[in-house]
Design an enzyme around this catalytic site. Structure first.
Site, PDB file in Angstrom:
ATOM      1  N   GLU A  23       0.568   5.694   0.393  1.00  0.00           N
ATOM      2  CA  GLU A  23      -0.130   6.966   0.554  1.00  0.00           C
ATOM      3  C   GLU A  23       0.609   7.997  -0.293  1.00  0.00           C
ATOM      4  OE1 GLU A  23      -2.923   6.896   2.132  1.00  0.00           O
ATOM      5  OE2 GLU A  23      -2.614   4.894   2.976  1.00  0.00           O
ATOM      6  N   ALA A  24      -0.122   9.014  -0.763  1.00  0.00           N
ATOM      7  CA  ALA A  24       0.490   9.959  -1.695  1.00  0.00           C
ATOM      8  C   ALA A  24      -0.119  11.344  -1.530  1.00  0.00           C
ATOM      9  CB  ALA A  24       0.334   9.459  -3.129  1.00  0.00           C
ATOM     10  N   ASP A  67       0.846  -1.190   0.000  1.00  0.00           N
ATOM     11  CA  ASP A  67       0.000   0.000   0.000  1.00  0.00           C
ATOM     12  C   ASP A  67       0.883   1.242   0.000  1.00  0.00           C
ATOM     13  OD1 ASP A  67      -2.832   1.162   0.371  1.00  0.00           O
ATOM     14  OD2 ASP A  67      -1.683   2.193   1.916  1.00  0.00           O
ATOM     15  N   ASP A 104      -3.314  -0.081   6.427  1.00  0.00           N
ATOM     16  CA  ASP A 104      -4.070  -0.604   5.290  1.00  0.00           C
ATOM     17  C   ASP A 104      -3.531  -1.951   4.828  1.00  0.00           C
ATOM     18  OD1 ASP A 104      -5.696   1.588   5.399  1.00  0.00           O
ATOM     19  OD2 ASP A 104      -4.836   2.607   3.661  1.00  0.00           O
ATOM     20  N   TYR A 114      -4.197   2.585  -9.037  1.00  0.00           N
ATOM     21  CA  TYR A 114      -3.475   3.594  -8.255  1.00  0.00           C
ATOM     22  C   TYR A 114      -2.071   3.152  -7.853  1.00  0.00           C
ATOM     23  CZ  TYR A 114      -2.857   7.606  -5.192  1.00  0.00           C
ATOM     24  OH  TYR A 114      -2.395   8.760  -4.632  1.00  0.00           O
ATOM     25  N   HIS A 146      -5.860   4.431   6.425  1.00  0.00           N
ATOM     26  CA  HIS A 146      -5.154   5.477   5.687  1.00  0.00           C
ATOM     27  C   HIS A 146      -3.757   5.745   6.223  1.00  0.00           C
ATOM     28  CE1 HIS A 146      -8.693   6.129   3.308  1.00  0.00           C
ATOM     29  NE2 HIS A 146      -9.411   6.389   4.375  1.00  0.00           N
TER      30      HIS A 146
END
Length: 314
Positions: A20-21, A18, A200, A129, A195
């Protein structure tokens, strides 16, 4: 790792993944956090026994490898992304995080090489994504073929297929396949630490432990080479050669106002500052203005004097 993908076969390692961005795909996002959790297939074929009445969240396997990193994105995070993830460019800079560079790419490869092959990356909404974004980050470094030895699957596609197989005639409202919705549907509670990349990943692992043998069969049949993933956005040659700024440099740049003067030796755009005129020209312009006014006054006085001479006396 060579440029050719390994022959299809049973995936020996599932790497739950996973990221995050800074924002959504249209904004050409940059990574702020990533997590990889490597689990051997034998841990899923013989899952640990859950403690307590169902539905109970299964404990993770005892033997796992985990890599979790925060990353300086080199651009501002969108307000929505910062609110959801709790990360911002300033926060990451304050903690001295570094950008997605060659060192990080080599760290990812070293982590993968420690796992039994073939490996398969498993990400929720990965096809749309996580996988394209990872390819874009690698493309920035000229490493688009770095993960050609890996395979990948999108867990949304896998879980939809498994649910259809278990209840093919089910009718009713359309289900949500967000990570939180699936977790709540299976275990009757919200996933912890949503998140965050690690939170996640752990939630995804718990979901995949719901029917692990069926999941493994599906993954073996549908995993595709990671090299077939296209980068989320195009990368120009100049972007590949341009040095990536550090977190401190980026934050300082974002904090400065537009009218800040450049330091010596720096080149600013032509619109930032007006052209500097010659000092002599400035002094001449300063003298011309009063001289012009004096000439006008002299002409007016002469005109009035001439009129007075032309007027007959009493």
């Amino acid at each position: 790792m060579g440029s050719q993908a390994l022959p299809p076969g049973p995936m020996q390692t599932l790497i739950f993944f996973d990221m995050e961005a800074t924002g959504l795909p249209f904004s050409q996002p940059k990574v702020t956090e990533l997590c990889l959790l490597a689990v051997h297939r034998c841990a899923l074929e013989s899952p640990p026994t859950s403690q307590g009445p169902p539905p109970t969240v299964p404990p993770p396997p005892r033997v796992v490898d985990k890599l979790s990193l925060c990353v300086a994105p080199g651009k501002a995070c969108s307000p929505a992304a910062s609110e959801i993830t709790g990360l911002s460019t300033a926060v990451l800079a304050a903690h001295g995080r570094q950008c997605f560079d060659d060192n990080l790419a080599n760290l990812l490869l070293a982590f993968l090489r420690r796992q039994p092959q073939p490996w398969c990356l498993v990400a929720h909404n990965g096809d749309r994504y996580d996988f394209p974004l990872l390819q874009a980050e690698l493309a920035m470094l000229g490493l688009t073929s770095a993960l050609d030895g890996a395979f990948c699957v999108d867990s949304i596609t896998a879980l939809k297929a498994l649910e259809r197989a278990s209840s093919p005639s089910e009718h009713g409202p359309r289900k949500s396949y967000s990570l939180g919705s699936i977790y709540t549907r299976l275990y009757g509670q919200s996933p912890p630490d949503s998140h965050t990349a690690e939170g996640d990943v752990l939630a995804l692992l718990s979901i995949c432990q719901w029917r692990p043998q069926a999941l493994l069969r599906w993954v073996d049949a549908h995993a595709r080479p990671f090299g077939t993933i296209r980068p989320m956005y195009g990368v120009t040659a100049s972007a590949r050669t341009k040095p990536r700024p550090s977190a401190v440099t980026t934050t300082a740049h974002l904090a400065t106002t537009r009218n800040t003067s450049p330091s010596l030796g720096e080149s600013r755009g032509t619109k930032d500052l007006p052209p500097v005129k010659d000092p002599g020209a400035l002094s001449r312009e300063g003298l011309l203005a009063p001289l012009g006014l004096l000439a006008i006054l002299t002409l007016a006085v002469a005109t009035l004097y001439g009129l007075s001479l032309a007027t007959p006396g009493e």
